[in-house]
Scaffold this motif. Sequence first.
Motif: not given
Lengths: 267, 403
Positions: B26-28, B31-32, B180-181, B183-184, B187-188, B190-191
Amino acid sequence: MSRLTSTFQVLRHANRKALIPFITAGDPEPGFTVPVMHAMVEAGADVIELGVPFSDPMADGPVIQKASERALVHHMSLGKTLDLVAEFRRADRTTPIVLMGYLNPVECMGYQRFVDRAKDAGVDGVLTVDMPPEEAGEFVPMLHRAGLDPIFLLAPNSSDARVQRMAALGRGYLYYVSLKGVTGASHLDLAEVESRIAHIRSLTDLPIGVGFGVKNAETAAAIGRFADAVVVGSALVEKIAAAQDRPEQARKDIVDLLAVMRRALDT
Amino acid sequence: MQDEIQPYDLPDERGHFGPYGGIFVAETLMEPLEELKAAYHRYLKDPEFLAELDHDLNHYVGRPSPIYHAERLSRELGGAQIFFKREDLNHTGAHKVNNTVGQALLAKRMGKRRVIAETGAGQHGVATATVAARLGMECVVYMGAVDVQRQALNVFRMKLLGATVIAVESGSRTLKDALNEAMRDWVTNVDDTFYIIGTVAGPHPYPAMVRDFQAVIGREARRQMLEMTGRLPDALVACVGGGSNAIGLFHPFVDDREVAMYGVEAAGDGIETGRHSAPLSAGRPGVLHGNRTYLMEDEDGEIIETHSISAGLDYPGVGPEHAWLKDCGRASYVSATDAEALEAFHILTRSEGIIPALESSHAVAYALKLAPTLSSDKIVLVNLSGRGDKDIHTIATREGIVL
């Protein structure tokens, strides 16, 4: 002109914002889907995003994961989702339908076969969550040729170059993901979203929808002040989860929430 | 000083090995992943980074791992000479730590304070928790709820090391769902978070990066075999789940055309039963976990549940570079059943006094078949990717023994 483009044009002329509900096809069972789609249109939906169940929904939060699992228990599939769209189309020729899902079922069916079947079924847009434009070189032109609109996700951290690339390939609308996270998350920062949308508007003329984390009418109305469309998913799917064995109740809860959101968007 | 990472023409700039690999997220996460790719390209050419990695591999992991000539086993089989690359002797008991040491150093360079990982058998989770403890980083490990039950020992090890272990209840509640988890989570968060993937799968640059960290296995083995035997082995054998130990061994030999390479998948109850974890042997190409590769899926493209006695091989996909090596014919992919792996486990334990992990036992099982077909002047090098201590309870239960 595609059904999505004309829908957004009509709304723009009327100075209205699109309300886009999302549900997963076949959740909690296949017979629930088409009647609730019609009911959502009556409650004020302008476009419907229909989730295609997948065994590994990597970008979804727990609410939509569970929706996929409930649908898969009934062997819901991409093919059967297309059958549901065709069934819906027999009674509704105007409301655009966007399929939202993951790439693997499409790869498995074959790109061209999927495009042909989606066109025949009356699908309008295709949002493939895990297919960024870099990997879409073969698929997106097929969608364009068939008159199906590829819908791309934009994220808070998408660079200008990426936004422009997706604006060039995308049709219908662009879907701005309001936060870094999965569907149904709850840390939406409206001021931040508003300033990002303003910036994205300087890069594209496509309508912009906002989703991920829209839980109530108040948030929907706030987003409607700066975006062209509000997408609401997990908040609706939660109604299904809460009343799985009482389809009438689930449908009523969905219709009620959408109606409240519709009023909030229109005032 | 560690050898410089070999130049190799695959993957391409966007992570493709032929039609496989790539970036399907997914797009988010785009960048990372770009940020990670930039750091990976920069630091894997940075002498200071490589020196620190080399130091840690020598003094913390215990590298180089030895090569061992299994003379008694070879004699009993009456064919090729069997040599083992002893990754089981690494700190934490498997090859996984080669990669976690590397990725954690990268995470530190990138200024991340938190690392996350997925794990199946728990070896990668333990290896991640280990390096996180050493570097003082917060560590969260995602593990399928089914695996949490069957690998209780490793769960406790991770907790002792200070990691938070999260049991994943979604989907089939195994390794794929843990991925999967994770990755979730990424994505939440990433910073401040670095996702340490444990195998040569996932979106680019993971398959290439994990390969480069694991290729220390093959670089050492190539040098050690030349020193010990004066020539290269005739065949390499390694088990393949996601495929990190196999790629680690194979990669430095890819251009040595005279060296045959065999990846051994888990055939579970037998390929013909459908209850297995062998996508290269019996799956077809698709897209999962950020890359295109061979998958186990049903006729609708839904991922199906896998089976193997070895939790570390219980995965419905495989690294995209293996998919490519299969299609271009450079490597051969075969399989071993649960029963064959168990038999190999006992044979190696009793003949050489080495208790192999159940994952590695699949490689041993194929070597037991291959060696007798070759003459005694041939050499088969098997990657003994991990030790079997973690599997003692599984073996005992399977054989009806209460400990």
